[in-house]
Scaffold this motif. Sequence first.
Motif, short mmCIF file in Angstrom:
data_model
loop_
_atom_site.label_atom_id
_atom_site.label_comp_id
_atom_site.label_asym_id
_atom_site.label_seq_id
_atom_site.Cartn_x
_atom_site.Cartn_y
_atom_site.Cartn_z
N ARG A 79 35.38 39.75 50.86
CA ARG A 79 36.31 38.67 50.48
C ARG A 79 35.59 37.60 49.66
O ARG A 79 36.18 36.97 48.78
N GLN A 80 34.30 37.41 49.92
CA GLN A 80 33.50 36.44 49.17
C GLN A 80 33.07 36.97 47.81
O GLN A 80 32.60 36.20 46.97
N GLY A 81 33.20 38.32 47.62
CA GLY A 81 32.91 38.87 46.30
C GLY A 81 31.78 39.86 46.22
O GLY A 81 31.34 40.23 45.12
N LEU A 107 42.99 43.24 49.76
CA LEU A 107 42.05 42.25 50.27
C LEU A 107 42.44 40.85 49.80
O LEU A 107 42.23 39.85 50.51
N HIS A 108 43.03 40.77 48.59
CA HIS A 108 43.42 39.48 48.02
C HIS A 108 44.92 39.37 47.75
O HIS A 108 45.43 38.27 47.56
N VAL A 109 45.61 40.49 47.71
CA VAL A 109 47.03 40.50 47.33
C VAL A 109 47.87 41.01 48.50
O VAL A 109 47.70 42.14 48.94
N ARG A 110 48.77 40.19 49.01
CA ARG A 110 49.59 40.60 50.15
C ARG A 110 50.79 41.44 49.73
O ARG A 110 51.16 42.40 50.41
N THR A 155 38.87 45.05 44.84
CA THR A 155 38.57 43.92 45.72
C THR A 155 38.12 42.69 44.94
O THR A 155 37.78 41.67 45.55
N ARG A 156 38.09 42.80 43.61
CA ARG A 156 37.69 41.71 42.71
C ARG A 156 36.26 41.22 42.97
O ARG A 156 36.02 40.05 43.25
#
Length: 255
Positions: A79-81, A107-110, A155-156
């Motif tokens: 999540r932190q990258g 992870l970032h998009v619901r 996951t960006r």
Amino acid sequence: MSEALLKAKGLSITFGGLKAVQDVSLAVKPGTLCALVGPNGAGKTTLFGLLSGFLTPSAGHVEFLGRDISGQPPHLTARQGLTRTFQIVQPFGAQTVRENIAVGAHLHVRDRRAALREAEAIAQRTHLHPQLDKPAADLTVAGRKRLELARALATRPRLLLLDEVLAGLNPSEIDEMIPVVREIAASGVTVLMIEHVMRAVMSLAEHVWVLAQGRLIASGTPREVTSDPTVVEAYLGHGTAQRLAAQGAHTGGAR
């Protein structure tokens, strides 16, 4: 000089009596494409486990974006990258390629529809777009490697750890994958890759660390480390560097 995105300081881990990683320190600068190489059993994947939170070090620590993340759960690290791929690819076989990539996007998009749209965009970057609606179980080895890469990209990541993304590919598939990795780095994602395909390392990497028996034995440009006698010995066995040097001197004298 840019501040390091990732720092490992004195990392060590022991399994029973085996010192799998011993006192490893390295720093990965943002915007770089670097490689970690070494013979089989050197501890490279174990080191990736320590860097990404899948393993907790016995000694030393890991910093990402200036924060200590040693032993932090991998989902928080992601999540932190900081995201990693795995050498053994295990997609969700019954789901489509699109759905597999969307798992990373969640992870970032619901919203599911938004995650599926993001998956489609990432499939374009990894050249998986024609296979978006194919079950992941039907992909070739090369296709599964691309899917593993695409799921990680979803996951960006700011830093992507690639564990032998070229393993198991034939020469033409390797030639097709190298530009994909190069384009990911060019897009702004910092990349640290474990790789045995040395022509890919020579083509892609700006900086290389060499691990042998759990210790870092060399670092530098690809050309520097491949001409280091210590590295030659680690890969090819004791006395090899001297024999090669003697053979070169003998050949030179015969001309």
